[in-house]
Design a protein around this motif. Structure first.
Motif, PDB file in Angstrom:
ATOM      1  N   ASP A 112       0.918  -1.213   0.084  1.00  0.00           N
ATOM      2  CA  ASP A 112      -0.058  -0.071  -0.025  1.00  0.00           C
ATOM      3  C   ASP A 112       0.723   1.382   0.003  1.00  0.00           C
ATOM      4  O   ASP A 112       0.389   2.473  -0.564  1.00  0.00           O
ATOM      5  CB  ASP A 112      -0.784   0.057   1.225  1.00  0.00           C
ATOM      6  CG  ASP A 112      -2.073  -0.871   0.868  1.00  0.00           C
ATOM      7  OD1 ASP A 112      -2.010  -1.746   0.307  1.00  0.00           O
ATOM      8  OD2 ASP A 112      -3.137  -0.988   1.955  1.00  0.00           O
ATOM      9  N   TYR A 113       1.918   1.426   0.691  1.00  0.00           N
ATOM     10  CA  TYR A 113       2.871   2.497   0.781  1.00  0.00           C
ATOM     11  C   TYR A 113       4.138   2.332  -0.111  1.00  0.00           C
ATOM     12  O   TYR A 113       5.007   1.662   0.450  1.00  0.00           O
ATOM     13  CB  TYR A 113       2.898   2.929   2.182  1.00  0.00           C
ATOM     14  CG  TYR A 113       1.652   2.640   2.715  1.00  0.00           C
ATOM     15  CD1 TYR A 113       0.812   4.021   2.674  1.00  0.00           C
ATOM     16  CD2 TYR A 113       1.351   1.852   3.812  1.00  0.00           C
ATOM     17  CE1 TYR A 113      -0.319   4.200   3.373  1.00  0.00           C
ATOM     18  CE2 TYR A 113       0.194   1.902   4.466  1.00  0.00           C
ATOM     19  CZ  TYR A 113      -0.906   3.156   4.056  1.00  0.00           C
ATOM     20  OH  TYR A 113      -2.144   3.252   4.961  1.00  0.00           O
ATOM     21  N   LEU A 143       4.373   8.364   6.861  1.00  0.00           N
ATOM     22  CA  LEU A 143       3.824   7.066   7.159  1.00  0.00           C
ATOM     23  C   LEU A 143       2.940   6.948   8.395  1.00  0.00           C
ATOM     24  O   LEU A 143       1.857   6.366   8.411  1.00  0.00           O
ATOM     25  CB  LEU A 143       4.923   5.912   7.075  1.00  0.00           C
ATOM     26  CG  LEU A 143       4.271   4.471   7.352  1.00  0.00           C
ATOM     27  CD1 LEU A 143       3.309   4.377   6.065  1.00  0.00           C
ATOM     28  CD2 LEU A 143       5.614   3.760   7.276  1.00  0.00           C
ATOM     29  N   ARG A 202       1.363   9.232   9.882  1.00  0.00           N
ATOM     30  CA  ARG A 202       0.015   9.879   9.534  1.00  0.00           C
ATOM     31  C   ARG A 202      -0.910   8.981   8.807  1.00  0.00           C
ATOM     32  O   ARG A 202      -2.284   9.424   8.887  1.00  0.00           O
ATOM     33  CB  ARG A 202       0.526  11.398   8.926  1.00  0.00           C
ATOM     34  CG  ARG A 202       1.065  12.394   9.840  1.00  0.00           C
ATOM     35  CD  ARG A 202       1.102  13.853   9.240  1.00  0.00           C
ATOM     36  NE  ARG A 202       1.716  13.886   7.887  1.00  0.00           N
ATOM     37  CZ  ARG A 202       3.095  14.253   7.947  1.00  0.00           C
ATOM     38  NH1 ARG A 202       3.734  14.549   9.138  1.00  0.00           N
ATOM     39  NH2 ARG A 202       3.509  14.090   6.535  1.00  0.00           N
ATOM     40  N   LYS A 203      -0.541   8.309   8.249  1.00  0.00           N
ATOM     41  CA  LYS A 203      -1.396   7.566   7.550  1.00  0.00           C
ATOM     42  C   LYS A 203      -1.803   6.163   8.024  1.00  0.00           C
ATOM     43  O   LYS A 203      -2.519   5.481   7.408  1.00  0.00           O
ATOM     44  CB  LYS A 203      -0.596   6.994   5.957  1.00  0.00           C
ATOM     45  CG  LYS A 203       0.025   8.114   5.297  1.00  0.00           C
ATOM     46  CD  LYS A 203       0.643   7.481   3.894  1.00  0.00           C
ATOM     47  CE  LYS A 203       1.351   8.659   3.127  1.00  0.00           C
ATOM     48  NZ  LYS A 203       2.047   8.305   2.135  1.00  0.00           N
ATOM     49  N   GLN A 215      -5.507   5.506   8.622  1.00  0.00           N
ATOM     50  CA  GLN A 215      -6.400   5.136   7.425  1.00  0.00           C
ATOM     51  C   GLN A 215      -6.162   3.471   7.236  1.00  0.00           C
ATOM     52  O   GLN A 215      -7.170   2.728   6.866  1.00  0.00           O
ATOM     53  CB  GLN A 215      -6.161   5.935   6.064  1.00  0.00           C
ATOM     54  CG  GLN A 215      -6.525   7.474   6.074  1.00  0.00           C
ATOM     55  CD  GLN A 215      -5.620   8.279   6.901  1.00  0.00           C
ATOM     56  OE1 GLN A 215      -4.655   7.944   7.425  1.00  0.00           O
ATOM     57  NE2 GLN A 215      -5.881   9.583   6.690  1.00  0.00           N
ATOM     58  N   PHE A 216      -4.884   3.161   7.617  1.00  0.00           N
ATOM     59  CA  PHE A 216      -4.510   1.880   7.294  1.00  0.00           C
ATOM     60  C   PHE A 216      -5.501   0.847   8.249  1.00  0.00           C
ATOM     61  O   PHE A 216      -5.679  -0.175   7.875  1.00  0.00           O
ATOM     62  CB  PHE A 216      -3.161   1.626   7.572  1.00  0.00           C
ATOM     63  CG  PHE A 216      -2.510   0.200   7.445  1.00  0.00           C
ATOM     64  CD1 PHE A 216      -2.030  -0.326   6.148  1.00  0.00           C
ATOM     65  CD2 PHE A 216      -2.424  -0.452   8.716  1.00  0.00           C
ATOM     66  CE1 PHE A 216      -1.763  -1.388   6.063  1.00  0.00           C
ATOM     67  CE2 PHE A 216      -1.841  -2.009   8.447  1.00  0.00           C
ATOM     68  CZ  PHE A 216      -1.563  -2.408   7.240  1.00  0.00           C
TER      69      PHE A 216
END
Length: 878
Positions: free
Chosen positions: A162-163, A315, A317-318, A321-322
């Motif tokens: 995903d990243y 990462l 901060r994401k 959402q993960f």
């Protein structure tokens, strides 16, 4: 031939024209010869000299003169060194005391400095260590927070896909119990057996001495071992492609041998097998939809390599959402994922389910502070003793000043002697460090090496230490001696003024203030450790033997139990899934009136019917699991009081329905009722508050708890060994007392306590050296006064009171200043524990009295010496 007056004129003009204070005799003779030759050619003296000065290469003249000045300075330095050595010989007792104090203080600083360097170097040997991170999970459910170092197994692949900032990932897993390994007739149980993805050797840098790190874990039956294990299992044979039997029936082939794993890493291993092997074993039991495929079992330590260290913040901060994308709805609201730099794990991570217990940054600060304080105490001691020695040299300095030595030269001489002493002391300190480093390693459970000091950075640091110690300790005596007036020193006047005396007293106050802080620290740490060891845990831990369970024994558990109970020293035996005091994992429950879509997460431990009788925990309501009630085997739960409160059943929990989800599946495996409530007991270390706990019956134990009472443990252990072999001959029995097991939870605190003990004694010893020096100096300045008082009829007790009262005031002042500092520091340290002692003023008072007693005993030597001396000799004293 030039006359004397002409030569004097040449010398005067040369000095003025070239700006020189001195002129080399050879250079002067050479110029005089040139002047003579030119005068023979018809030039006047002035013309000849001007031509030489202005036309001749002045650089050569200056070069020769500078060489002369350098030789003069070297001769002065040589003279300073000789004088310093003579002074050391002349004052052997003071010099030895001075050097010993500085060497001991510096050695203490070096030892503690090596510890600090090692602590902050963890995992920095990995290539690209600044890009390596571990991801961890915090789950808050039902107002209970589980902050774990691990994460769900599927997260690694999802993060990578995903990243784009995630370049690579790998996962680690370790079985709960020790592993049985066999080669031929050699059989061992090993604790450092891990399963990992092949990428472990791409992210973590270990030096392979055999095999290829790129392919070492590609095959499911491959195994990577360390060099120590290769020698242990195969001796001098080549271990590559040899086989090790795992758990009695799986054969691993050695595909790689790693050089000794550095001690400064949070991940210490002896064996690494492919995680694919363990996954395959789980799938045989649970099928393709096992818990290793789910997002709620945090069984994997997961590591990431990022594009660069700056990508971590983005990462992070994401992560919400993960979580929202992958985690089940019933738990996602309480899940928080965090990134930890790998290099920060050892000092900054104390989560549940760490690979191994970590240290704490606070301890690094404590050790560093102790090292610096001891070094400062040693420098203060050196300053005071050097001042006493310097006062005895005032006439020498006055004579040097009268013969032309400038104040700056006197200052440099004293400071140079200090640097020389500092250099010698640091040299001795390095020898002391090398001698006592093995003892220090045992004390701190480290593997430090003296070779660290010979590395470029360390050598520079040691040289800086020499300069800092030399300047810090010598600048005050140098300034003090160089400021005296010539006439006063030659007359023998030694009055130093109130300001200088106040300064030395301030130094002594600091020494004893630091010593008192350390003494209070010792007392409080000992009290806290005693509290941890003696605190009632809610069950009786004394006399509990923890035996590691095995499958073959579990299959015949009742027979094993009955046979062990035949020994009179074994009073009872219970099987458990977790060791009391070391924590347990959380499971999903559906309480009466709850929803299957929103289960409650509660810690769960499995046990048998004898847990209560064996541990002597207290039942507060209902009854415990019993053989007499067949339904207890699969339909009964026992809660602790915290669980009853959390579920809202505090007043009437008995008979409430409770259902338990299976591990990794969405099926209920136990549907039963609450039959009893036990008083809260500590199922985790005292660093944590008591959490809710559910207990249920399941005979698949990980440990057996034996209540023993015997004075002949050797005979008891032999009986256990013989009994064990009858049930599981392929496994070596493993057992230890629960006390020893729980003490490992407080290993950092115990090491801290022992280390502070020894270094506090050193600090006090060095502080006494300083007080000894100040006492000697005080007696020197008041010896005539004391002699007069004795002649006038003063008693021995009067003399004691006269001299000691000033020092008593100094020490009491130090004690009063030390108390608030110690209180603040220890309050902060005690905050690391959920359960801790209340600071008692008695510890502070005892430390103060001890400091006062030590100070009085130290200064009494001088008082006794002068009090019993002949007053006539005192009045003759110069």
């Amino acid at each position: 031939m030039l006359t004397k007056d002409q030569i004097s004129l040449i010398l005067k003009k040369l000095k003025k024209a070239l700006g020189l204070n001195h002129l080399d005799h050879e250079l002067l003779d050479h110029i005089c010869c040139e002047v003579t030759e030119k005068m023979k050619g018809g030039m006047s003296l002035d013309e000849a000299l001007n031509e030489i000065i202005h036309k001749k290469n002045q650089r050569s003249i200056r070069y020769v003169q500078k060489r002369f000045d350098l030789m003069l300075q070297l001769e002065m330095i040589k003279n300073y060194c000789l004088v310093a050595i003579r002074n050391l010989r002349r004052n052997k007792i003071y010099a030895t005391t001075n050097m010993a104090g500085l060497a001991i203080g510096t050695a203490s600083f070096l030892l503690l400095g090596l510890y600090v360097i090692d602590e902050i170097s963890y995992d920095k040997f990995h290539s690209d260590h600044e890009k390596l991170y571990r991801i961890h999970t915090k789950i808050k459910l039902n107002d209970v927070t589980y902050d774990e170092a691990a994460i769900a197994f599927p997260a690694a692949e999802a993060l990578k896909s995903d990243y784009p900032e995630v370049i690579e990932t790998f996962r680690l897993h370790k079985a709960n119990n020790t592993s049985l390994l066999r080669v031929g007739d050699k059989m061992f149980t090993e604790d450092k057996f891990f399963f990992a993805d092949p990428e472990v050797f791409d992210l973590f840098h270990y030096e392979f001495i055999a095999g290829d790190p790129q392919t070492a874990l590609d095959e499911v039956n491959n195994l990577v071992i360390t060099q120590e294990m290769a020698v242990k299992y195969f001796g001098n044979q080549n271990p590559l492609n040899q086989f090790i039997t795992y758990q009695g029936n799986h054969h691993f082939k050695i595909s790689g041998v790693v050089k000794k794993v550095p001690s400064n890493t949070h991940f210490q291993f002896d064996f690494i097998a492919p995680l694919a092997f363990q996954m395959a074993q789980w799938e045989k039991v649970t099928g393709n939809e096992g818990r290793e495929k789910k997002w709620f079992w945090t069984g994997s330590w997961t590591y990431l390599k990022l594009r660069d260290q700056h990508a971590a913040a983005g990462l992070q901060r994401k992560m919400p959402q993960f979580v929202d994308k992958y985690y089940p709805d019933r738990i996602k609201a309480g899940v928080t994922l965090g990134l930890q730099p790998v290099t920060a794990i050892h000092l900054h991570s104390n989560l549940e389910y760490e690979i191994a217990p970590n240290s704490h940054l606070l301890y690094v600060y404590i050790f560093l502070a102790i090292g610096i304080v001891i070094l400062i105490i040693a420098c203060i001691n050196f300053t005071n003793l050097a001042t006493v020695l310097s006062i005895g040299r005032l006439k020498e300095m006055g004579m040097r000043n009268a013969l032309g030595a400038r104040r700056g030269q006197l200052f440099v001489q004293i400071l140079g002697e200090s640097l020389l002493s500092s250099l010698l002391a640091v040299g001795i300190a390095i020898v002391i460090t090398a001698v006592f480093l093995p003892v220090f390693n045992v004390l701190t459970n480290k593997q430090l090496e003296i070779g660290i000091l010979w590395q470029t950075g360390s050598l520079i640091a040691v040289l800086l230490l020499v300069l800092i110690v030399g300047f810090g300790a010598g600048i005050y005596p140098a300034w003090l001696v160089s400021r005296f007036e010539v006439i006063k020193t030659l007359k023998g006047e030694k009055g130093l003024g109130r300001q200088s005396m106040s300064f030395r007293k301030s130094l002594v106050i600091f020494q004893f203030m630091a010593s008192v802080v350390l003494m209070v620290g010792i007392g409080v740490i000992h009290q806290q450790l005693n509290y941890l060891n003696q605190k009632e845990l809610g069950f009786k831990k004394d006399g509990l033997l923890v035996i590691t369970a095995r499958k073959n024994v579990n299959k015949r558990y009742e027979a094993f139990r009955e046979q062990l109970l035949q020994h009179p020293g074994i009073l009872n035996l219970a099987g458990v899934s977790n060791i009391p005091g070391k924590g347990t994992g959380a499971w999903r429950f559906v309480p009466e009136g709850g929803s299957y879509d929103e289960p409650v997460m509660l810690p769960l431990t499995f046990t048998d019917y004898e847990f209560l009788n064996t541990t002597e925990a207290t039942l507060s309501n209902g009854r415990f699991l019993s053989k007499d009630s067949p339904s207890d085997a699969d339909q009964a739960f026992v809660l602790n009081q915290k669980s009853a409160e959390l579920l809202g059943w505090k007043d009437d929990p008995i008979g409430k329905k409770l259902e338990l989800f299976g591990p990794g599946v969405n099926d209920i495996i136990v549907s039963g009722h609450v039959i009893g409530v036990v008083d809260d007991f500590h199922f985790e270390s005292l660093h944590h508050e008591i959490k809710p706990l559910v207990m249920a019956y399941l005979p698949d134990f990980n440990y057996y708890l034996a209540r023993v009472s015997t004075h002949d443990f050797d005979a008891l252990s032999q009986f256990i060994d013989v009994t064990w072999k009858g049930f599981s001959p392929e496994w070596v029995p493993e057992y230890k007392f629960l006390d020893d097991e729980l003490n490992q939870l407080y290993a950092n605190e115990q090491q801290l306590s022992a280390t502070i003990n020894y270094f506090t004694m050193l600090a006090i010893l060095i502080a006494c050296f300083g007080l000894f020096a100040l006492g000697s100096f005080t007696i020197m300045n008041r010896i005539k006064e004391i002699g007069i008082r004795k002649v006038m009829g003063a008693s021995i007790s009067n003399i004691f009171t006269l001299v000691l009262k000033d020092f008593v005031v100094l020490i009491i002042t130090a004690v009063i200043l030390a108390w608030p500092i110690a209180w603040f520091a220890l309050e902060k340290w005690l905050n690391n524990f959920a359960y801790s002692i209340d600071l008692s003023f008695s510890v502070f008072m005892l430390a103060g009295i001890s400091a006062l007693a030590i100070g009085i005993l130290t200064i009494s030597y001088h008082v006794v010496k002068v009090a019993f001396s002949n007053p006539v000799r005192s009045l003759m004293y110069e």
